[in-house]
Design a protein around this motif. Structure first.
Motif, short mmCIF file in Angstrom:
data_model
loop_
_atom_site.label_atom_id
_atom_site.label_comp_id
_atom_site.label_asym_id
_atom_site.label_seq_id
_atom_site.Cartn_x
_atom_site.Cartn_y
_atom_site.Cartn_z
N ARG A 18 0.95 -1.15 0.25
CA ARG A 18 0.13 0.08 -0.20
C ARG A 18 1.07 0.83 0.18
O ARG A 18 0.89 2.35 -0.85
CB ARG A 18 -1.19 0.54 1.24
CG ARG A 18 -2.38 -1.33 1.04
CD ARG A 18 -2.81 -1.41 2.14
NE ARG A 18 -3.78 -2.31 2.20
CZ ARG A 18 -4.20 -3.10 1.25
NH1 ARG A 18 -2.91 -3.88 1.60
NH2 ARG A 18 -5.27 -4.65 1.84
N LYS A 61 2.43 2.15 -3.18
CA LYS A 61 1.30 1.70 -4.51
C LYS A 61 1.29 3.34 -4.15
O LYS A 61 1.06 4.15 -5.12
CB LYS A 61 -0.16 1.20 -4.04
CG LYS A 61 -1.04 1.76 -5.22
CD LYS A 61 -2.31 0.60 -4.53
CE LYS A 61 -3.80 1.22 -5.31
NZ LYS A 61 -4.68 1.41 -5.05
N ARG A 62 1.18 3.93 -3.05
CA ARG A 62 1.19 5.76 -3.02
C ARG A 62 2.73 6.41 -3.66
O ARG A 62 2.02 7.51 -4.30
CB ARG A 62 0.43 6.12 -1.08
CG ARG A 62 -0.57 5.50 -0.98
CD ARG A 62 -0.94 6.66 0.60
NE ARG A 62 -0.38 8.09 0.34
CZ ARG A 62 -2.12 8.77 -0.29
NH1 ARG A 62 -3.09 8.52 -0.41
NH2 ARG A 62 -1.29 9.91 0.12
N GLU A 89 -5.56 0.27 6.54
CA GLU A 89 -5.85 1.54 5.91
C GLU A 89 -5.70 2.80 6.19
O GLU A 89 -5.38 3.53 5.14
CB GLU A 89 -7.70 1.49 6.85
CG GLU A 89 -7.44 2.07 8.46
CD GLU A 89 -6.67 0.74 9.64
OE1 GLU A 89 -7.15 0.94 10.46
OE2 GLU A 89 -6.31 -0.07 8.88
N GLU A 113 -3.10 3.23 3.11
CA GLU A 113 -4.13 2.80 1.48
C GLU A 113 -4.41 4.47 1.73
O GLU A 113 -4.59 5.52 0.33
CB GLU A 113 -5.15 2.31 1.76
CG GLU A 113 -5.58 2.44 0.50
CD GLU A 113 -5.78 1.32 -0.07
OE1 GLU A 113 -6.12 1.39 -1.34
OE2 GLU A 113 -5.39 0.51 -0.05
#
Length: 297
Positions: free
Chosen positions: A14, A17-18, A125, A128
């Motif tokens: 995550r 990905k950011r 979370e 993300e």
């Protein structure tokens, strides 16, 4: 600037990905190739080894499971220290002991490589959404240099001091996570044992002084619905509270609640719950008392 990312599991994938979404050139490595597939589809470049990633990247982020994994990835013959170029900045996002961070700080410094311990809190979370809390130890000059990157990952990014400071702060946080998890489990099981409706009891507690983020997390996302798919697994909290308890002992304490929390998470592991969410620490207590904390059917 090329960013390397080693360890693309639940949290690391995550965060990587950011970085991709914010325009960084990201190279990834994971022992399990399947765990980098989605990132490659999103634009990441896959590296076949730690050594090749270390040679090709300007900044290297590591997000691993255990302290021994960190020591191997950095210090192994094919690891980061042996292969990174002078001037490379390493950011370890793993939760490890302060001694591990200090050892790696010294070893990297000998090779003119910068190292920051920068463990994170906030769960999948937070990773993300880019709202993680990031606790940083190391040289302030290096922190200030790479802080724009960290602020892509975290909503709260704090520099705490010399090497190991970030790891100490994170372990103190994890100490509270473990102790609160134990207290929540004991309280909710006791209520069920005396015939209280678990959901009603929870609704009372969350608007009273007994409220906590751990109470809300565990009850709302996991326990009441009997869903223990991991956000943060039992085995990792057990590792963290053991390391945190060592800090308390080094601080001069003899008897403290973290010892009971470590025992509870150890029992959960012995009961086959190692890979379940940390909230599953409640299950051996439920079994002992012959109750289930759940919503009414």
């Amino acid at each position: 600037m090329i960013i390397g990312f080693i360890g693309t599991g639940v949290m690391g994938s995550r965060m990587a990905k950011r970085l991709l979404e914010h325009g960084y050139d990201v190279h990834v490595y994971n022992r399990t190739k399947e765990k980098v597939r989605a990132l490659v589809e999103q634009g990441a470049n896959v590296e076949e080894s730690i050594s090749s990633l270390a040679r090709n990247c300007d900044i290297i982020c590591t997000c691993l499971s255990m302290p021994e994994d960190v020591l191997e990835v950095y210090g192994g013959i094919n690891g980061i220290i042996e292969n990174a170029r002078p001037g490379t900045v390493c950011i370890d996002l793993t939760t490890v002991g302060a001694n591990t961070s200090k050892i790696l700080f010294e070893k990297t410094a000998d090779r003119d490589i910068a190292y920051l311990d920068a463990p994170v809190s906030g769960g999948p979370e937070g990773a993300e959404a880019g709202t993680l809390t990031i606790m940083v130890g190391g040289e302030r000059e290096i922190f200030e240099k790479i802080s724009p990157l960290l602020r892509v990952l975290g909503g709260t990014v704090e520099y705490l001091g010399s090497s190991g400071s970030g790891s100490i702060a994170k372990l103190i946080n994890q100490y509270l996570v473990a102790v609160h998890s134990l207290a929540v489990s004991e309280a909710m099981v006791t209520g069920a044992a005396f015939g209280l409706d678990s959901e009603q009891l929870y609704n009372i507690l969350k608007v009273s002084y007994g409220d906590s983020r751990i109470l809300r997390r565990h009850m709302e996302q996991y326990v009441l619905d009997r869903n223990f798919q991991p956000g943060g697994a039992v085995k990792y909290v057990l590792k963290d509270v053991r390391l945190a308890n060592q800090l308390l002992q080094e601080a001069g304490m003899n008897n403290f609640t973290g010892q009971l929390a470590e025992q509870a998470f150890s029992v959960a592991t012995e009961n086959g719950l190692s890979d379940s969410d940390m909230s599953a620490v409640i299950q051996p207590m439920e079994e002992q008392c012959g109750v289930l904390v759940r919503k009414k059917r």
